[in-house]
Motif scaffolding. Structure first.
Motif, PDB file in Angstrom:
ATOM      1  N   PHE A 233      51.632 108.850 -46.913  1.00 13.26           N
ATOM      2  CA  PHE A 233      51.839 109.413 -45.672  1.00 13.26           C
ATOM      3  C   PHE A 233      52.116 108.465 -44.607  1.00 13.26           C
ATOM      4  O   PHE A 233      51.090 107.567 -44.391  1.00 13.26           O
ATOM      5  CB  PHE A 233      50.878 110.347 -44.916  1.00 13.26           C
ATOM      6  N   ILE A 234      53.198 108.391 -44.013  1.00 10.54           N
ATOM      7  CA  ILE A 234      53.443 107.285 -42.752  1.00 10.54           C
ATOM      8  C   ILE A 234      53.490 108.248 -41.554  1.00 10.54           C
ATOM      9  O   ILE A 234      54.428 108.887 -41.304  1.00 10.54           O
ATOM     10  CB  ILE A 234      54.699 106.401 -42.985  1.00 10.54           C
ATOM     11  N   VAL A 235      52.388 107.922 -41.066  1.00  5.54           N
ATOM     12  CA  VAL A 235      52.331 108.699 -39.639  1.00  5.54           C
ATOM     13  C   VAL A 235      52.335 108.010 -38.441  1.00  5.54           C
ATOM     14  O   VAL A 235      51.471 107.218 -38.057  1.00  5.54           O
ATOM     15  CB  VAL A 235      50.715 109.554 -39.736  1.00  5.54           C
ATOM     16  N   ASP A 236      53.422 107.953 -37.670  1.00  7.95           N
ATOM     17  CA  ASP A 236      53.685 107.155 -36.177  1.00  7.95           C
ATOM     18  C   ASP A 236      54.905 107.892 -35.522  1.00  7.95           C
ATOM     19  O   ASP A 236      55.875 108.553 -36.011  1.00  7.95           O
ATOM     20  CB  ASP A 236      54.232 105.870 -36.697  1.00  7.95           C
ATOM     21  N   ASP A 237      54.651 107.895 -34.280  1.00  9.41           N
ATOM     22  CA  ASP A 237      55.612 108.571 -33.579  1.00  9.41           C
ATOM     23  C   ASP A 237      57.074 107.942 -33.039  1.00  9.41           C
ATOM     24  O   ASP A 237      57.868 108.397 -32.533  1.00  9.41           O
ATOM     25  CB  ASP A 237      54.990 109.048 -32.196  1.00  9.41           C
ATOM     26  N   ASN A 238      57.089 106.605 -33.773  1.00 11.65           N
ATOM     27  CA  ASN A 238      58.120 105.983 -33.653  1.00 11.65           C
ATOM     28  C   ASN A 238      58.983 105.857 -34.944  1.00 11.65           C
ATOM     29  O   ASN A 238      58.349 105.288 -36.017  1.00 11.65           O
ATOM     30  CB  ASN A 238      57.769 104.440 -33.225  1.00 11.65           C
ATOM     31  N   THR A 239      60.254 105.952 -34.885  1.00  9.33           N
ATOM     32  CA  THR A 239      60.999 106.036 -36.249  1.00  9.33           C
ATOM     33  C   THR A 239      61.000 104.713 -36.611  1.00  9.33           C
ATOM     34  O   THR A 239      61.177 104.564 -38.131  1.00  9.33           O
ATOM     35  CB  THR A 239      62.635 106.408 -35.633  1.00  9.33           C
ATOM     36  N   ILE A 240      61.267 103.736 -35.750  1.00 14.72           N
ATOM     37  CA  ILE A 240      61.533 102.195 -36.361  1.00 14.72           C
ATOM     38  C   ILE A 240      60.186 101.847 -37.056  1.00 14.72           C
ATOM     39  O   ILE A 240      60.570 101.235 -38.134  1.00 14.72           O
ATOM     40  CB  ILE A 240      61.822 101.504 -34.919  1.00 14.72           C
ATOM     41  N   THR A 241      59.214 102.380 -36.435  1.00 19.11           N
ATOM     42  CA  THR A 241      57.969 101.868 -37.225  1.00 19.11           C
ATOM     43  C   THR A 241      57.921 102.576 -38.667  1.00 19.11           C
ATOM     44  O   THR A 241      57.521 101.815 -39.652  1.00 19.11           O
ATOM     45  CB  THR A 241      56.625 101.926 -36.404  1.00 19.11           C
ATOM     46  N   ARG A 242      58.040 103.827 -38.539  1.00 23.52           N
ATOM     47  CA  ARG A 242      57.787 104.576 -39.696  1.00 23.52           C
ATOM     48  C   ARG A 242      59.055 103.862 -40.841  1.00 23.52           C
ATOM     49  O   ARG A 242      58.745 103.778 -42.088  1.00 23.52           O
ATOM     50  CB  ARG A 242      58.366 106.054 -39.623  1.00 23.52           C
ATOM     51  N   ARG A 243      60.217 103.703 -40.728  1.00 25.40           N
ATOM     52  CA  ARG A 243      61.225 102.996 -41.460  1.00 25.40           C
ATOM     53  C   ARG A 243      60.768 101.615 -41.757  1.00 25.40           C
ATOM     54  O   ARG A 243      60.961 101.341 -43.245  1.00 25.40           O
ATOM     55  CB  ARG A 243      62.510 103.034 -40.863  1.00 25.40           C
ATOM     56  N   SER A 244      60.299 101.022 -41.068  1.00 23.43           N
ATOM     57  CA  SER A 244      59.729  99.607 -41.384  1.00 23.43           C
ATOM     58  C   SER A 244      58.638  99.744 -42.266  1.00 23.43           C
ATOM     59  O   SER A 244      58.682  99.000 -43.351  1.00 23.43           O
ATOM     60  CB  SER A 244      59.353  98.728 -39.919  1.00 23.43           C
ATOM     61  N   ILE A 245      57.758 100.500 -42.154  1.00 22.62           N
ATOM     62  CA  ILE A 245      56.777 100.608 -43.184  1.00 22.62           C
ATOM     63  C   ILE A 245      57.148 100.859 -44.661  1.00 22.62           C
ATOM     64  O   ILE A 245      56.848 100.545 -45.519  1.00 22.62           O
ATOM     65  CB  ILE A 245      55.632 101.280 -42.692  1.00 22.62           C
ATOM     66  N   ALA A 246      57.961 102.150 -44.397  1.00 20.66           N
ATOM     67  CA  ALA A 246      58.453 102.555 -45.830  1.00 20.66           C
ATOM     68  C   ALA A 246      59.379 101.502 -46.530  1.00 20.66           C
ATOM     69  O   ALA A 246      59.028 101.177 -47.608  1.00 20.66           O
ATOM     70  CB  ALA A 246      59.486 103.830 -45.481  1.00 20.66           C
ATOM     71  N   ALA A 247      59.900 100.803 -45.762  1.00 22.79           N
ATOM     72  CA  ALA A 247      60.957  99.370 -46.280  1.00 22.79           C
ATOM     73  C   ALA A 247      59.954  98.454 -47.120  1.00 22.79           C
ATOM     74  O   ALA A 247      60.155  97.900 -47.840  1.00 22.79           O
ATOM     75  CB  ALA A 247      61.649  98.747 -45.418  1.00 22.79           C
ATOM     76  N   ILE A 248      58.867  98.205 -46.296  1.00 23.82           N
ATOM     77  CA  ILE A 248      57.866  97.182 -46.619  1.00 23.82           C
ATOM     78  C   ILE A 248      57.154  97.430 -47.888  1.00 23.82           C
ATOM     79  O   ILE A 248      57.001  96.934 -48.925  1.00 23.82           O
ATOM     80  CB  ILE A 248      56.741  96.871 -45.488  1.00 23.82           C
ATOM     81  N   LEU A 249      56.761  98.794 -47.925  1.00 28.35           N
ATOM     82  CA  LEU A 249      55.859  99.196 -49.161  1.00 28.35           C
ATOM     83  C   LEU A 249      57.107  99.415 -50.395  1.00 28.35           C
ATOM     84  O   LEU A 249      56.626  99.289 -51.513  1.00 28.35           O
ATOM     85  CB  LEU A 249      55.597 100.800 -48.835  1.00 28.35           C
TER      86      LEU A 249
END
Lengths: 129, 377
Positions: free
Chosen positions: B7-23
Protein backbone atom coordinates in the motif's frame (compact mmCIF):
# COMPACT_ATOMS: atom_id res chain seq x y z
CA UNK A 1 21.59 6.81 -15.16
CA UNK A 2 22.89 6.94 -18.65
CA UNK A 3 20.04 8.95 -20.06
CA UNK A 4 21.12 12.12 -21.83
CA UNK A 5 19.21 15.37 -21.97
CA UNK A 6 18.48 14.88 -25.65
CA UNK A 7 16.49 11.74 -24.86
CA UNK A 8 14.52 13.52 -22.15
CA UNK A 9 13.95 16.41 -24.53
CA UNK A 10 12.67 14.08 -27.21
CA UNK A 11 10.39 12.22 -24.81
CA UNK A 12 8.94 15.38 -23.32
CA UNK A 13 8.74 17.50 -26.43
CA UNK A 14 10.59 20.24 -24.44
CA UNK A 15 13.90 21.83 -25.40
CA UNK A 16 17.10 20.56 -23.83
CA UNK A 17 17.31 23.90 -21.98
CA UNK A 18 14.26 22.88 -19.92
CA UNK A 19 16.42 20.19 -18.22
CA UNK A 20 19.56 22.32 -17.90
CA UNK A 21 18.96 23.33 -14.29
CA UNK A 22 17.61 19.95 -13.11
CA UNK A 23 19.42 17.16 -11.28
CA UNK A 24 18.19 14.63 -13.81
CA UNK A 25 20.14 11.76 -12.27
CA UNK A 26 18.24 12.32 -9.03
CA UNK A 27 14.91 12.71 -10.85
CA UNK A 28 15.47 9.55 -12.88
CA UNK A 29 16.36 7.56 -9.75
CA UNK A 30 13.10 8.72 -8.16
CA UNK A 31 11.33 7.47 -11.28
CA UNK A 32 12.79 4.01 -11.03
CA UNK A 33 15.19 4.81 -13.90
CA UNK A 34 12.30 5.21 -16.32
CA UNK A 35 12.85 8.39 -18.43
CA UNK A 36 9.30 8.37 -19.73
CA UNK A 37 7.94 8.30 -16.17
CA UNK A 38 10.37 11.08 -15.22
CA UNK A 39 9.10 13.44 -17.89
CA UNK A 40 5.51 12.47 -16.98
CA UNK A 41 6.20 13.35 -13.33
CA UNK A 42 7.80 16.66 -14.36
CA UNK A 43 4.61 17.49 -16.28
CA UNK A 44 2.60 16.42 -13.30
CA UNK A 45 4.68 18.78 -11.10
CA UNK A 46 3.79 21.70 -13.35
CA UNK A 47 0.10 20.84 -13.22
CA UNK A 48 0.10 20.24 -9.47
CA UNK A 49 1.94 23.46 -8.57
CA UNK A 50 0.62 25.79 -11.29
CA UNK A 51 -1.58 27.65 -8.85
CA UNK A 52 1.07 27.81 -6.10
CA UNK A 53 2.75 31.05 -7.35
CA UNK A 54 -0.38 33.06 -6.66
CA UNK A 55 -1.05 31.01 -3.52
CA UNK A 56 2.31 32.14 -2.10
CA UNK A 57 1.33 35.76 -2.79
CA UNK A 58 -2.02 35.32 -1.06
CA UNK A 59 -0.54 33.67 2.04
CA UNK A 60 2.08 36.44 2.27
CA UNK A 61 -0.62 39.10 2.02
CA UNK A 62 -2.81 37.47 4.62
CA UNK A 63 0.28 36.64 6.73
CA UNK A 64 -0.93 33.01 6.97
CA UNK A 65 2.42 31.51 7.93
CA UNK A 66 0.98 28.07 8.69
CA UNK A 67 -0.47 27.76 5.19
CA UNK A 68 2.72 29.18 3.70
CA UNK A 69 4.84 26.67 5.61
CA UNK A 70 2.63 23.78 4.55
CA UNK A 71 2.84 24.89 0.92
CA UNK A 72 6.64 25.21 1.12
CA UNK A 73 6.81 21.73 2.66
CA UNK A 74 4.77 20.25 -0.15
CA UNK A 75 6.77 22.00 -2.89
CA UNK A 76 10.05 20.93 -1.30
CA UNK A 77 8.99 17.30 -1.16
CA UNK A 78 8.17 16.91 -4.84
CA UNK A 79 10.78 19.28 -6.26
CA UNK A 80 13.63 17.57 -4.42
CA UNK A 81 12.29 14.19 -5.54
CA UNK A 82 12.38 15.28 -9.22
CA UNK A 83 15.76 17.05 -9.03
CA UNK A 84 14.29 20.56 -9.40
CA UNK A 85 17.02 21.72 -7.09
CA UNK A 86 16.61 25.53 -7.31
CA UNK A 87 12.96 25.32 -6.32
CA UNK A 88 13.70 22.69 -3.65
CA UNK A 89 16.39 24.85 -2.14
CA UNK A 90 14.15 27.98 -1.98
CA UNK A 91 11.30 25.93 -0.51
CA UNK A 92 13.59 24.48 2.12
CA UNK A 93 14.85 27.94 3.15
CA UNK A 94 11.31 29.27 3.49
CA UNK A 95 10.27 26.24 5.54
CA UNK A 96 13.22 26.70 7.88
CA UNK A 97 12.59 30.44 8.22
CA UNK A 98 8.98 29.85 9.23
CA UNK A 99 9.87 26.97 11.54
CA UNK A 100 12.59 29.03 13.28
CA UNK A 101 10.22 32.02 13.52
CA UNK A 102 12.57 34.29 11.60
CA UNK A 103 11.75 38.03 11.27
CA UNK A 104 8.87 38.75 8.85
CA UNK A 105 11.09 40.49 6.31
CA UNK A 106 13.35 37.42 6.19
CA UNK A 107 10.37 35.15 5.67
CA UNK A 108 9.05 37.55 3.05
CA UNK A 109 12.37 37.46 1.20
CA UNK A 110 12.51 33.67 1.29
CA UNK A 111 8.93 33.45 0.08
CA UNK A 112 9.66 35.80 -2.79
CA UNK A 113 12.67 33.74 -3.81
CA UNK A 114 10.55 30.58 -3.86
CA UNK A 115 7.77 32.33 -5.73
CA UNK A 116 10.20 33.58 -8.40
CA UNK A 117 12.06 30.30 -8.63
CA UNK A 118 8.86 28.28 -9.00
CA UNK A 119 7.49 30.77 -11.46
CA UNK A 120 10.69 30.60 -13.53
CA UNK A 121 10.60 26.80 -13.55
CA UNK A 122 6.93 26.67 -14.56
CA UNK A 123 7.53 29.26 -17.27
CA UNK A 124 10.51 27.43 -18.68
CA UNK A 125 8.57 24.19 -18.75
CA UNK A 126 5.34 25.55 -20.21
CA UNK A 127 6.48 28.15 -22.70
CA UNK A 128 9.41 26.38 -24.23
CA UNK A 129 7.36 24.05 -26.41
CA UNK B 1 3.83 -16.90 -7.30
CA UNK B 2 1.82 -13.78 -6.54
CA UNK B 3 3.78 -10.59 -6.09
CA UNK B 4 3.89 -8.99 -2.66
CA UNK B 5 1.26 -6.27 -2.23
CA UNK B 6 2.34 -2.80 -1.07
CA UNK B 7 0.00 0.00 0.00
CA UNK B 8 1.44 3.43 -0.96
CA UNK B 9 -0.29 6.08 1.14
CA UNK B 10 0.55 9.69 0.26
CA UNK B 11 -1.55 12.72 -0.65
CA UNK B 12 0.86 13.58 -3.46
CA UNK B 13 0.45 11.79 -6.78
CA UNK B 14 4.07 12.40 -7.78
CA UNK B 15 5.37 10.77 -4.61
CA UNK B 16 3.05 7.76 -5.01
CA UNK B 17 4.06 7.22 -8.62
CA UNK B 18 7.73 7.70 -7.75
CA UNK B 19 7.61 5.11 -4.97
CA UNK B 20 5.73 2.64 -7.19
CA UNK B 21 8.37 3.11 -9.92
CA UNK B 22 11.23 2.61 -7.46
CA UNK B 23 9.69 -0.61 -6.10
CA UNK B 24 9.49 -1.81 -9.70
CA UNK B 25 7.69 -4.78 -11.17
CA UNK B 26 8.51 -7.19 -8.37
CA UNK B 27 5.72 -5.68 -6.29
CA UNK B 28 2.08 -4.98 -6.81
CA UNK B 29 0.97 -1.63 -5.43
CA UNK B 30 -2.31 -0.05 -4.40
CA UNK B 31 -2.45 3.71 -3.87
CA UNK B 32 -4.33 5.67 -1.22
CA UNK B 33 -4.49 9.48 -0.99
CA UNK B 34 -5.31 9.60 2.71
CA UNK B 35 -5.32 7.61 5.94
CA UNK B 36 -9.05 7.04 5.57
CA UNK B 37 -8.55 5.68 2.03
CA UNK B 38 -5.83 3.37 3.33
CA UNK B 39 -8.10 1.94 6.06
CA UNK B 40 -10.87 1.43 3.48
CA UNK B 41 -8.40 -0.35 1.19
CA UNK B 42 -7.52 -2.70 4.05
CA UNK B 43 -11.10 -3.98 4.08
CA UNK B 44 -10.59 -5.33 0.56
CA UNK B 45 -6.92 -6.38 0.42
CA UNK B 46 -4.26 -7.74 2.75
CA UNK B 47 -0.97 -5.85 2.21
CA UNK B 48 2.50 -7.26 2.83
CA UNK B 49 3.89 -3.73 3.44
CA UNK B 50 2.49 -0.23 3.95
CA UNK B 51 4.44 2.91 3.03
CA UNK B 52 2.81 5.74 4.93
CA UNK B 53 3.17 9.53 4.65
CA UNK B 54 2.65 11.49 7.86
CA UNK B 55 1.30 14.86 6.80
CA UNK B 56 -1.95 14.28 4.97
CA UNK B 57 -5.43 15.73 4.85
CA UNK B 58 -7.82 14.04 7.31
CA UNK B 59 -6.21 11.75 9.88
CA UNK B 60 -2.43 11.95 9.83
CA UNK B 61 0.00 9.07 9.32
CA UNK B 62 0.47 8.44 13.07
CA UNK B 63 -3.26 8.02 13.71
CA UNK B 64 -3.60 5.93 10.54
CA UNK B 65 -0.85 3.63 11.83
CA UNK B 66 -2.54 3.24 15.23
CA UNK B 67 -5.78 2.20 13.53
CA UNK B 68 -3.96 -0.10 11.09
CA UNK B 69 -2.36 -1.93 14.01
CA UNK B 70 -5.80 -2.99 15.26
CA UNK B 71 -6.38 -4.85 12.00
CA UNK B 72 -3.09 -5.92 10.44
CA UNK B 73 0.42 -6.96 11.36
CA UNK B 74 1.80 -5.85 7.98
CA UNK B 75 4.99 -3.78 8.46
CA UNK B 76 4.64 0.00 8.17
CA UNK B 77 7.39 2.33 6.91
CA UNK B 78 6.79 6.02 7.49
CA UNK B 79 7.95 8.04 4.46
CA UNK B 80 8.03 11.65 5.52
CA UNK B 81 9.81 15.00 5.41
CA UNK B 82 9.28 15.14 9.16
CA UNK B 83 12.56 13.92 10.51
CA UNK B 84 12.85 15.15 14.10
CA UNK B 85 13.70 12.64 16.83
CA UNK B 86 10.30 13.20 18.48
CA UNK B 87 8.49 12.37 15.26
CA UNK B 88 10.55 9.23 14.73
CA UNK B 89 9.87 8.05 18.27
CA UNK B 90 6.16 8.80 17.88
CA UNK B 91 6.23 6.82 14.62
CA UNK B 92 7.57 3.73 16.41
CA UNK B 93 5.18 4.22 19.35
CA UNK B 94 2.27 4.17 16.92
CA UNK B 95 3.35 0.74 15.68
CA UNK B 96 5.60 1.74 12.76
CA UNK B 97 8.52 -0.51 11.82
CA UNK B 98 10.85 1.92 10.05
CA UNK B 99 11.29 5.53 9.02
CA UNK B 100 12.48 6.99 5.69
CA UNK B 101 13.02 10.71 5.29
CA UNK B 102 12.01 12.60 2.14
CA UNK B 103 13.71 13.20 -0.16
CA UNK B 104 14.44 9.53 0.05
CA UNK B 105 17.28 7.65 -1.54
CA UNK B 106 15.58 5.32 -4.07
CA UNK B 107 18.06 2.49 -3.41
CA UNK B 108 17.58 2.66 0.37
CA UNK B 109 13.80 2.81 -0.03
CA UNK B 110 13.80 -0.28 -2.28
CA UNK B 111 16.11 -2.24 0.06
CA UNK B 112 14.17 -1.41 3.20
CA UNK B 113 10.91 -2.35 1.51
CA UNK B 114 12.33 -5.68 0.28
CA UNK B 115 13.81 -6.63 3.65
CA UNK B 116 10.63 -5.88 5.56
CA UNK B 117 8.54 -7.84 3.06
CA UNK B 118 10.93 -10.81 3.30
CA UNK B 119 10.70 -10.66 7.09
CA UNK B 120 6.91 -10.43 6.92
CA UNK B 121 6.64 -13.42 4.56
CA UNK B 122 9.02 -15.45 6.78
CA UNK B 123 6.90 -14.57 9.83
CA UNK B 124 3.78 -15.68 8.01
CA UNK B 125 5.43 -18.97 7.04
CA UNK B 126 6.41 -19.51 10.67
CA UNK B 127 2.90 -18.67 11.72
CA UNK B 128 1.45 -21.12 9.18
CA UNK B 129 3.91 -23.82 10.35
CA UNK B 130 2.92 -23.15 13.96
CA UNK B 131 -0.77 -23.38 13.11
CA UNK B 132 -0.19 -26.59 11.19
CA UNK B 133 1.73 -28.10 14.12
CA UNK B 134 -0.99 -27.07 16.54
CA UNK B 135 -3.61 -28.67 14.33
CA UNK B 136 -1.56 -31.86 14.12
CA UNK B 137 -1.08 -31.93 17.89
CA UNK B 138 -4.82 -31.49 18.35
CA UNK B 139 -5.42 -34.32 15.88
CA UNK B 140 -3.06 -36.64 17.78
CA UNK B 141 -4.69 -35.73 21.09
CA UNK B 142 -8.12 -36.49 19.64
CA UNK B 143 -6.84 -39.74 18.16
CA UNK B 144 -5.43 -40.82 21.52
CA UNK B 145 -8.72 -39.94 23.19
CA UNK B 146 -10.68 -41.91 20.53
CA UNK B 147 -8.40 -44.91 20.96
CA UNK B 148 -8.84 -44.61 24.73
CA UNK B 149 -12.62 -44.85 24.37
CA UNK B 150 -12.28 -47.95 22.23
CA UNK B 151 -9.86 -49.58 24.68
CA UNK B 152 -12.21 -48.83 27.56
CA UNK B 153 -15.09 -50.47 25.70
CA UNK B 154 -12.95 -53.53 24.93
CA UNK B 155 -11.71 -53.85 28.52
CA UNK B 156 -15.23 -53.64 29.93
CA UNK B 157 -16.83 -55.90 27.37
CA UNK B 158 -14.27 -58.59 26.58
CA UNK B 159 -15.52 -60.91 29.36
CA UNK B 160 -19.16 -60.02 28.72
CA UNK B 161 -21.49 -63.07 28.79
CA UNK B 162 -24.72 -61.37 28.07
CA UNK B 163 -26.10 -59.72 24.93
CA UNK B 164 -28.07 -57.15 26.98
CA UNK B 165 -24.95 -55.98 28.80
CA UNK B 166 -22.96 -55.83 25.55
CA UNK B 167 -25.67 -53.71 23.91
CA UNK B 168 -25.69 -51.31 26.89
CA UNK B 169 -21.91 -50.90 26.80
CA UNK B 170 -21.91 -50.40 23.03
CA UNK B 171 -24.51 -47.66 23.38
CA UNK B 172 -22.50 -46.02 26.19
CA UNK B 173 -19.41 -45.99 23.93
CA UNK B 174 -21.32 -44.27 21.12
CA UNK B 175 -22.54 -41.64 23.61
CA UNK B 176 -18.90 -41.12 24.67
CA UNK B 177 -18.05 -40.47 21.00
CA UNK B 178 -20.57 -37.65 21.15
CA UNK B 179 -23.26 -38.93 18.77
CA UNK B 180 -26.93 -39.77 19.15
CA UNK B 181 -27.04 -43.40 18.09
CA UNK B 182 -29.35 -46.46 17.92
CA UNK B 183 -27.73 -49.83 18.56
CA UNK B 184 -29.10 -53.21 17.43
CA UNK B 185 -27.82 -56.65 18.40
CA UNK B 186 -29.17 -59.70 16.57
CA UNK B 187 -28.87 -63.14 18.24
CA UNK B 188 -30.82 -66.42 18.11
CA UNK B 189 -33.36 -65.31 20.73
CA UNK B 190 -34.22 -62.24 18.66
CA UNK B 191 -32.97 -58.69 17.96
CA UNK B 192 -32.35 -56.22 20.79
CA UNK B 193 -32.50 -52.51 19.89
CA UNK B 194 -31.44 -49.70 22.23
CA UNK B 195 -31.40 -45.92 21.83
CA UNK B 196 -29.89 -43.25 24.03
CA UNK B 197 -33.47 -42.59 25.19
CA UNK B 198 -33.92 -46.24 26.24
CA UNK B 199 -35.52 -49.17 24.43
CA UNK B 200 -36.25 -48.49 20.78
CA UNK B 201 -39.78 -48.06 19.49
CA UNK B 202 -40.96 -50.71 16.98
CA UNK B 203 -40.53 -48.08 14.23
CA UNK B 204 -36.93 -47.37 15.23
CA UNK B 205 -36.17 -51.09 15.40
CA UNK B 206 -37.70 -51.64 11.96
CA UNK B 207 -35.59 -48.84 10.44
CA UNK B 208 -32.46 -50.61 11.65
CA UNK B 209 -33.66 -53.97 10.34
CA UNK B 210 -34.37 -52.47 6.94
CA UNK B 211 -31.01 -50.74 6.83
CA UNK B 212 -29.39 -54.18 6.79
CA UNK B 213 -29.97 -54.28 3.04
CA UNK B 214 -27.89 -51.11 2.58
CA UNK B 215 -24.50 -52.77 2.93
CA UNK B 216 -21.72 -52.32 5.45
CA UNK B 217 -21.74 -48.50 5.51
CA UNK B 218 -24.49 -46.21 4.30
CA UNK B 219 -24.68 -42.42 4.70
CA UNK B 220 -27.52 -40.07 3.92
CA UNK B 221 -27.31 -36.44 5.01
CA UNK B 222 -26.25 -36.44 8.69
CA UNK B 223 -27.25 -40.09 9.23
CA UNK B 224 -24.93 -43.04 9.11
CA UNK B 225 -25.69 -46.77 9.17
CA UNK B 226 -22.99 -49.34 9.98
CA UNK B 227 -23.94 -53.01 9.56
CA UNK B 228 -22.12 -56.12 10.73
CA UNK B 229 -23.62 -59.65 10.88
CA UNK B 230 -24.88 -59.28 14.43
CA UNK B 231 -24.45 -55.55 15.09
CA UNK B 232 -26.00 -52.47 13.48
CA UNK B 233 -25.48 -48.82 14.42
CA UNK B 234 -27.66 -45.93 13.24
CA UNK B 235 -26.16 -42.46 13.88
CA UNK B 236 -28.71 -39.64 13.70
CA UNK B 237 -26.50 -36.56 14.01
CA UNK B 238 -23.09 -36.83 12.32
CA UNK B 239 -21.02 -33.63 12.74
CA UNK B 240 -21.47 -31.04 9.93
CA UNK B 241 -17.69 -30.86 9.46
CA UNK B 242 -16.67 -33.43 6.82
CA UNK B 243 -13.38 -34.43 8.52
CA UNK B 244 -15.03 -34.80 11.93
CA UNK B 245 -17.84 -36.90 10.38
CA UNK B 246 -15.31 -39.18 8.68
CA UNK B 247 -13.41 -39.56 11.93
CA UNK B 248 -16.59 -40.58 13.81
CA UNK B 249 -17.47 -43.01 11.01
CA UNK B 250 -14.04 -44.64 11.28
CA UNK B 251 -14.21 -44.91 15.08
CA UNK B 252 -17.73 -46.36 15.07
CA UNK B 253 -16.75 -48.94 12.44
CA UNK B 254 -13.92 -50.18 14.66
CA UNK B 255 -16.29 -50.15 17.63
CA UNK B 256 -18.95 -52.15 15.78
CA UNK B 257 -16.35 -54.62 14.52
CA UNK B 258 -15.07 -55.16 18.08
CA UNK B 259 -18.62 -55.57 19.41
CA UNK B 260 -19.29 -58.11 16.65
CA UNK B 261 -16.27 -60.15 17.78
CA UNK B 262 -17.46 -60.04 21.39
CA UNK B 263 -20.99 -61.07 20.33
CA UNK B 264 -19.48 -64.10 18.57
CA UNK B 265 -17.62 -65.00 21.76
CA UNK B 266 -20.88 -64.78 23.71
CA UNK B 267 -22.53 -67.10 21.15
CA UNK B 268 -19.69 -69.64 21.52
CA UNK B 269 -19.93 -69.50 25.33
CA UNK B 270 -23.68 -70.08 25.23
CA UNK B 271 -23.39 -73.02 22.82
CA UNK B 272 -20.62 -74.55 24.86
CA UNK B 273 -22.72 -74.26 28.05
CA UNK B 274 -25.72 -75.96 26.46
CA UNK B 275 -23.54 -78.84 25.15
CA UNK B 276 -22.04 -79.42 28.59
CA UNK B 277 -25.52 -79.55 30.08
CA UNK B 278 -26.66 -82.13 27.51
CA UNK B 279 -23.57 -84.20 28.24
CA UNK B 280 -24.29 -84.16 31.96
CA UNK B 281 -27.87 -85.36 31.42
CA UNK B 282 -26.64 -88.07 29.02
CA UNK B 283 -23.99 -89.40 31.39
CA UNK B 284 -26.47 -89.63 34.28
CA UNK B 285 -28.75 -91.85 32.13
CA UNK B 286 -25.82 -94.07 31.20
CA UNK B 287 -24.78 -94.81 34.82
CA UNK B 288 -28.40 -95.60 35.75
CA UNK B 289 -28.56 -98.09 32.85
CA UNK B 290 -25.29 -99.73 33.89
CA UNK B 291 -26.48 -100.16 37.53
CA UNK B 292 -29.73 -101.73 36.30
CA UNK B 293 -27.81 -104.00 33.96
CA UNK B 294 -25.64 -105.22 36.84
CA UNK B 295 -28.71 -106.01 39.00
CA UNK B 296 -30.27 -107.86 36.06
CA UNK B 297 -27.10 -109.91 35.57
CA UNK B 298 -26.96 -110.88 39.24
CA UNK B 299 -30.63 -111.91 39.15
CA UNK B 300 -29.99 -113.96 36.05
CA UNK B 301 -27.19 -115.92 37.82
CA UNK B 302 -29.44 -116.72 40.77
CA UNK B 303 -32.31 -117.77 38.47
CA UNK B 304 -30.03 -120.08 36.46
CA UNK B 305 -28.75 -121.83 39.58
CA UNK B 306 -32.29 -122.42 40.91
CA UNK B 307 -33.52 -123.64 37.52
CA UNK B 308 -30.65 -126.15 37.17
CA UNK B 309 -31.19 -127.46 40.74
CA UNK B 310 -34.90 -127.97 40.01
CA UNK B 311 -34.06 -129.72 36.74
CA UNK B 312 -31.77 -132.24 38.53
CA UNK B 313 -34.41 -132.84 41.27
CA UNK B 314 -37.12 -133.41 38.65
CA UNK B 315 -34.93 -135.94 36.76
CA UNK B 316 -34.05 -137.87 39.95
CA UNK B 317 -37.75 -138.12 40.88
CA UNK B 318 -38.42 -139.93 37.59
CA UNK B 319 -35.98 -142.77 38.53
CA UNK B 320 -38.86 -144.57 40.42
CA UNK B 321 -40.69 -145.05 37.14
CA UNK B 322 -37.76 -145.61 34.79
CA UNK B 323 -36.59 -148.93 36.40
CA UNK B 324 -32.93 -148.02 36.14
CA UNK B 325 -30.29 -149.91 38.09
CA UNK B 326 -28.64 -148.00 40.89
CA UNK B 327 -25.31 -147.61 39.00
CA UNK B 328 -27.31 -146.27 36.00
CA UNK B 329 -29.15 -143.77 38.21
CA UNK B 330 -25.86 -142.66 39.77
CA UNK B 331 -24.24 -142.23 36.35
CA UNK B 332 -27.18 -140.17 35.03
CA UNK B 333 -27.27 -137.98 38.13
CA UNK B 334 -23.54 -137.46 37.96
CA UNK B 335 -23.72 -136.51 34.26
CA UNK B 336 -26.49 -133.99 34.97
CA UNK B 337 -24.61 -132.50 37.89
CA UNK B 338 -21.41 -132.24 35.87
CA UNK B 339 -23.31 -130.45 33.04
CA UNK B 340 -24.99 -128.06 35.48
CA UNK B 341 -21.64 -127.39 37.09
CA UNK B 342 -20.13 -126.39 33.69
CA UNK B 343 -23.08 -124.03 32.96
CA UNK B 344 -22.88 -122.46 36.43
CA UNK B 345 -19.12 -122.10 36.19
CA UNK B 346 -19.55 -120.27 32.91
CA UNK B 347 -22.18 -117.97 34.45
CA UNK B 348 -20.21 -117.61 37.60
CA UNK B 349 -17.65 -115.14 36.25
CA UNK B 350 -19.39 -112.54 38.39
CA UNK B 351 -16.24 -111.24 40.06
CA UNK B 352 -14.80 -110.33 36.72
CA UNK B 353 -18.12 -108.87 35.52
CA UNK B 354 -18.54 -106.87 38.75
CA UNK B 355 -15.08 -105.42 38.30
CA UNK B 356 -16.01 -104.34 34.74
CA UNK B 357 -19.31 -102.80 35.89
CA UNK B 358 -17.54 -100.94 38.70
CA UNK B 359 -14.91 -99.71 36.29
CA UNK B 360 -17.65 -98.33 33.98
CA UNK B 361 -19.48 -96.60 36.83
CA UNK B 362 -16.26 -95.14 38.18
CA UNK B 363 -15.33 -93.73 34.79
CA UNK B 364 -18.80 -92.14 34.51
CA UNK B 365 -18.33 -90.45 37.86
CA UNK B 366 -14.95 -89.09 36.78
CA UNK B 367 -16.67 -86.92 34.08
CA UNK B 368 -16.12 -83.17 34.40
CA UNK B 369 -18.35 -81.80 37.12
CA UNK B 370 -20.51 -78.76 36.38
CA UNK B 371 -18.15 -76.65 38.50
CA UNK B 372 -15.02 -77.55 36.53
CA UNK B 373 -16.82 -77.20 33.20
CA UNK B 374 -17.36 -73.49 34.02
CA UNK B 375 -13.74 -72.95 33.11
CA UNK B 376 -14.64 -73.60 29.49
CA UNK B 377 -17.65 -71.31 29.44
Amino acid sequence: MAVDLATLSALSGRPVAAFALLDTARGLASSGGDPQLYVDLLSSFVTTHAADVSAIDQHLQSKDLAALGKLAHSIRGTSSLLGIDTVASHASHLEQAIKSQAPPEQIGAAATLLRNGLSAHLRTWTTAS
Amino acid sequence: MTRPLVFIVDDNTITRRSIAAILGNDFESLHAESGEDCLALLQRSAPDLILLDIEMNGIDGFETCRRLRQQTDAPVIFVSSHDTLEERILGFDCGGDDFIVKPYDPIVLARKASRLIERQLALRQLDAAKTSLEQRAELYARDISDTGLLLQFMRESIACRDYDVLAQRLLAATVAYGVNCHVQLRFPEGPLTLTSQGAASPLEASILERSLAMGRIFRFSRRLVINYDQISLLVLDLPQDADAALNIQHNLCVLAESAEAIAETIAIRKESASRAEALQIGSFGTSTAITELRALYRQQQVDARITLDRLIDAVEKTYVYLGLSTPQEDTLSQTLRDGAEVVLRQLDRSTEMEARFQQLLDSMQDRPSSASSEVWL
